[in-house]
Design an enzyme around this catalytic site. Structure first.
Site, PDB file in Angstrom:
ATOM      1  N   ARG A 141       0.843  -1.214   0.000  1.00 35.69           N
ATOM      2  CA  ARG A 141       0.000   0.000   0.000  1.00 35.69           C
ATOM      3  C   ARG A 141       0.876   1.261   0.000  1.00 35.69           C
ATOM      4  O   ARG A 141       0.574   2.256   0.658  1.00 35.69           O
ATOM      5  CB  ARG A 141      -0.948   0.054   1.204  1.00 35.69           C
ATOM      6  CG  ARG A 141      -1.900  -1.071   1.297  1.00 35.69           C
ATOM      7  CD  ARG A 141      -2.889  -1.130   0.127  1.00 35.69           C
ATOM      8  NE  ARG A 141      -3.627  -2.370   0.206  1.00 35.69           N
ATOM      9  CZ  ARG A 141      -3.250  -3.519  -0.374  1.00 35.69           C
ATOM     10  NH1 ARG A 141      -2.168  -3.564  -1.145  1.00 35.69           N
ATOM     11  NH2 ARG A 141      -3.957  -4.604  -0.243  1.00 35.69           N
ATOM     12  N   GLU A 174      -4.652   2.973   6.584  1.00 36.47           N
ATOM     13  CA  GLU A 174      -4.473   2.824   5.135  1.00 36.47           C
ATOM     14  C   GLU A 174      -5.197   3.982   4.444  1.00 36.47           C
ATOM     15  O   GLU A 174      -4.740   4.499   3.428  1.00 36.47           O
ATOM     16  CB  GLU A 174      -5.070   1.484   4.695  1.00 36.47           C
ATOM     17  CG  GLU A 174      -4.983   1.246   3.206  1.00 36.47           C
ATOM     18  CD  GLU A 174      -5.458  -0.152   2.809  1.00 36.47           C
ATOM     19  OE1 GLU A 174      -5.259  -1.117   3.570  1.00 36.47           O
ATOM     20  OE2 GLU A 174      -6.021  -0.262   1.711  1.00 36.47           O
ATOM     21  N   SER A 222     -10.754  -0.880   3.802  1.00 40.05           N
ATOM     22  CA  SER A 222     -10.020  -1.249   5.024  1.00 40.05           C
ATOM     23  C   SER A 222      -9.380  -0.001   5.603  1.00 40.05           C
ATOM     24  O   SER A 222      -8.666   0.711   4.899  1.00 40.05           O
ATOM     25  CB  SER A 222      -8.901  -2.238   4.708  1.00 40.05           C
ATOM     26  OG  SER A 222      -9.451  -3.434   4.271  1.00 40.05           O
TER      27      SER A 222
HETATM   28  C1  LIG Z   1     -15.619  -0.916  -0.467  1.00 41.53           C
HETATM   29  C2  LIG Z   1     -14.157  -0.645  -0.693  1.00 41.53           C
HETATM   30  C3  LIG Z   1     -13.287  -1.693  -0.953  1.00 41.53           C
HETATM   31  C4  LIG Z   1     -11.931  -1.448  -1.147  1.00 41.53           C
HETATM   32  N1  LIG Z   1     -11.104  -2.505  -1.403  1.00 41.53           N
HETATM   33  C5  LIG Z   1      -9.792  -2.279  -1.579  1.00 41.53           C
HETATM   34  C6  LIG Z   1      -8.898  -3.368  -1.834  1.00 41.53           C
HETATM   35  O1  LIG Z   1      -9.285  -4.518  -1.919  1.00 41.53           O
HETATM   36  N2  LIG Z   1      -7.582  -3.080  -1.990  1.00 41.53           N
HETATM   37  C7  LIG Z   1      -7.096  -1.807  -1.921  1.00 41.53           C
HETATM   38  O2  LIG Z   1      -5.885  -1.609  -2.081  1.00 41.53           O
HETATM   39  N3  LIG Z   1      -7.913  -0.766  -1.683  1.00 41.53           N
HETATM   40  C8  LIG Z   1      -9.238  -0.966  -1.518  1.00 41.53           C
HETATM   41  N4  LIG Z   1     -10.065   0.087  -1.283  1.00 41.53           N
HETATM   42  C9  LIG Z   1      -9.504   1.451  -1.165  1.00 41.53           C
HETATM   43  C10 LIG Z   1      -9.458   2.262  -2.476  1.00 41.53           C
HETATM   44  O3  LIG Z   1     -10.482   1.864  -3.370  1.00 41.53           O
HETATM   45  C11 LIG Z   1      -8.111   2.148  -3.164  1.00 41.53           C
HETATM   46  O4  LIG Z   1      -7.058   2.578  -2.343  1.00 41.53           O
HETATM   47  C12 LIG Z   1      -8.100   2.969  -4.466  1.00 41.53           C
HETATM   48  O5  LIG Z   1      -6.969   2.644  -5.189  1.00 41.53           O
HETATM   49  C13 LIG Z   1      -8.134   4.485  -4.219  1.00 41.53           C
HETATM   50  O6  LIG Z   1      -8.357   5.112  -5.464  1.00 41.53           O
HETATM   51  P1  LIG Z   1      -9.153   6.482  -5.566  1.00 41.53           P
HETATM   52  O7  LIG Z   1      -9.154   6.900  -6.977  1.00 41.53           O
HETATM   53  O8  LIG Z   1     -10.488   6.356  -4.939  1.00 41.53           O
HETATM   54  O9  LIG Z   1      -8.223   7.421  -4.702  1.00 41.53           O
HETATM   55  P2  LIG Z   1      -8.676   8.632  -3.781  1.00 41.53           P
HETATM   56  O10 LIG Z   1      -9.384   8.090  -2.588  1.00 41.53           O
HETATM   57  O11 LIG Z   1      -9.361   9.658  -4.578  1.00 41.53           O
HETATM   58  O12 LIG Z   1      -7.258   9.178  -3.315  1.00 41.53           O
HETATM   59  C14 LIG Z   1      -6.421   8.396  -2.485  1.00 41.53           C
HETATM   60  C15 LIG Z   1      -5.039   9.065  -2.473  1.00 41.53           C
HETATM   61  O13 LIG Z   1      -4.491   8.952  -3.774  1.00 41.53           O
HETATM   62  C16 LIG Z   1      -4.105  10.238  -4.252  1.00 41.53           C
HETATM   63  N5  LIG Z   1      -4.351  10.239  -5.689  1.00 41.53           N
HETATM   64  C17 LIG Z   1      -5.496   9.949  -6.350  1.00 41.53           C
HETATM   65  N6  LIG Z   1      -5.314  10.079  -7.669  1.00 41.53           N
HETATM   66  C18 LIG Z   1      -4.030  10.460  -7.852  1.00 41.53           C
HETATM   67  C19 LIG Z   1      -3.236  10.779  -8.993  1.00 41.53           C
HETATM   68  N7  LIG Z   1      -3.731  10.729 -10.236  1.00 41.53           N
HETATM   69  N8  LIG Z   1      -1.945  11.144  -8.789  1.00 41.53           N
HETATM   70  C20 LIG Z   1      -1.414  11.217  -7.541  1.00 41.53           C
HETATM   71  N9  LIG Z   1      -2.121  10.944  -6.433  1.00 41.53           N
HETATM   72  C21 LIG Z   1      -3.412  10.570  -6.582  1.00 41.53           C
HETATM   73  C22 LIG Z   1      -5.009  11.211  -3.508  1.00 41.53           C
HETATM   74  O14 LIG Z   1      -4.422  12.523  -3.453  1.00 41.53           O
HETATM   75  C23 LIG Z   1      -5.094  10.553  -2.150  1.00 41.53           C
HETATM   76  O15 LIG Z   1      -3.977  10.898  -1.376  1.00 41.53           O
HETATM   77  C24 LIG Z   1     -11.433  -0.132  -1.081  1.00 41.53           C
HETATM   78  C25 LIG Z   1     -12.317   0.937  -0.832  1.00 41.53           C
HETATM   79  C26 LIG Z   1     -13.660   0.682  -0.644  1.00 41.53           C
HETATM   80  C27 LIG Z   1     -14.591   1.833  -0.387  1.00 41.53           C
END
Ligand SMILES: Cc1cc2nc3c(=O)[nH]c(=O)nc-3n(C[C@H](O)[C@H](O)[C@H](O)COP(=O)(O)OP(=O)(O)OC[C@H]3O[C@@H](n4cnc5c(N)ncnc54)[C@H](O)[C@@H]3O)c2cc1C
Length: 300
Positions: free
Chosen positions: A170, A291, A220
């Site tokens: 992560r 996380e 998580s």
């Molecule tokens: C129901 C559920 C299940 C999930 N299951 C998993 C799982 O199995 N495994 C897992 O790893 N995660 C899981 N997640 C967490 C999440 O979906 C992941 O971490 C996902 O990759 C985050 O992407 P996002 O676009 O939503 O990021 P955001 O939440 O929008 O941002 C997260 C971080 O990334 C940064 N960021 C976003 N885009 C960029 C970019 N283009 N450049 C630089 N920084 C950026 C943001 O500034 C922030 O700091 C889950 C979440 C939920 C709600």
């Protein structure tokens, strides 16, 4: 009209004013920002970053699925990447824009008969957020497939090759360097469409069985402190499953998730996080780290 608003529009973005971030986070928590900008292409993202980078605080948001944001108004502009969602395939390499939902990429790969990323079907984030976090599940991590990443740093856009990037659990080198990921080039292996679909459906079924997908959450909450320490089971062993503060609850289905039962606040969730950290430390001697990314007083 406010000059900043006009300048953001001129950079090629659309702008939402006085926008509540609770409408953009999967846990449905988050205060207002004066401007939420939606770049329409990579060039407009580059232009708006150039505009803001030296004098206006800003944060990049993918699909808001790993974020916990304060309830008070935030003194920053949010750049949401959801419109940057093109996927291209050339000579076996797939280039994806940062705002592309992982789920869409998985469906694209299935049609192209390219296997490997099935584990990510059901992770609700964007490709940029996933690469930044090195999202993973069921033994796979997105970083394994990355060949090169186009980034925006100090107002310049350029490609970094695989050997200039590092991924951990992560974690990625992008976190330290505070760069914006604009495009990701990935390589996958050939596989049969039916086999890819079977794996994707199997992973989705496992999620549906284990995770509270019917309630708002940010996934998580805690990182696994070591490979053999299961945070959800540890929290459950402390009798905390279902424990509530305000309308934030440790999920009854998966104790590693905190769910929003209605109008939970940032503080409700933060207090739950503190309770869990304290009790886990007392019983297991382990320091848990979150996380989820926390946006608090404009910091991340
Ligand atoms: C129901 C559920 C299940 C999930 N299951 C998993 C799982 O199995 N495994 C897992 O790893 N995660 C899981 N997640 C967490 C999440 O979906 C992941 O971490 C996902 O990759 C985050 O992407 P996002 O676009 O939503 O990021 P955001 O939440 O929008 O941002 C997260 C971080 O990334 C940064 N960021 C976003 N885009 C960029 C970019 N283009 N450049 C630089 N920084 C950026 C943001 O500034 C922030 O700091 C889950 C979440 C939920 C709600």
């Amino acid at each position: 009209m406010d000059k900043l608003f006009v300048d953001i529009l001129k950079s090629g973005c659309d702008v939402k004013t006085s926008e509540k971030l609770s409408c953009h986070t999967s846990i449905k928590i988050g205060g207002k920002v004066k401007y939420l900008a939606l770049p329409n292409d990579v060039l407009s993202l580059e232009k708006v970053v150039r505009l803001l980078r030296n004098n206006i605080p800003f944060q990049i948001m993918g699909l808001g699925t790993n974020l916990l944001v304060q309830d008070e108004d935030l003194e920053m502009v949010v750049l949401k990447t959801e419109r940057l969602n093109q996927i291209e395939i050339k000579r076996g390499k797939v280039t994806v824009e940062c705002g592309t939902p992982l789920k869409r990429l998985c469906l694209f790969l299935m049609e192209a008969e390219l296997g490997g990323l099935e584990f990510a079907y059901g992770i609700p984030g964007s490709v940029g957020g996933a690469v930044y976090m090195n999202a993973g599940a069921y033994g796979g991590e997105i970083g394994e497939f990355v060949e090169a990443v186009e980034v925006l740093k100090d107002g310049k856009r350029y490609w970094l090759s695989k050997n200039e990037i590092s991924f951990g659990y992560r974690d990625s080198s992008f976190k330290k360097e505070k760069v914006i990921i604009t495009r990701v080039m990935m390589r996958f292996r050939k596989d049969k469409k039916e086999e890819i679909r079977r794996k994707m459906m199997n992973f989705l079924k496992r999620r549906l069985e284990k995770q509270p997908l019917d309630l708002p959450s940010a996934g998580s909450v805690f990182k696994r402190p070591r490979p053999d320490f299961y945070v959800g089971s540890a929290i459950e062993s402390l009798g905390l499953k279902g424990y509530k503060i305000g309308n934030a609850q440790i999920s009854e289905k998966h104790a590693g998730f905190i769910v929003n039962l209605g109008d939970a606040t940032f503080n409700d969730v933060m207090r739950l996080i503190e309770v869990v950290k304290k009790k886990v430390k007392e019983k297991y001697g382990v320091d848990l780290e979150t996380e989820v990314e926390i946006w608090w007083n404009g910091k991340r």
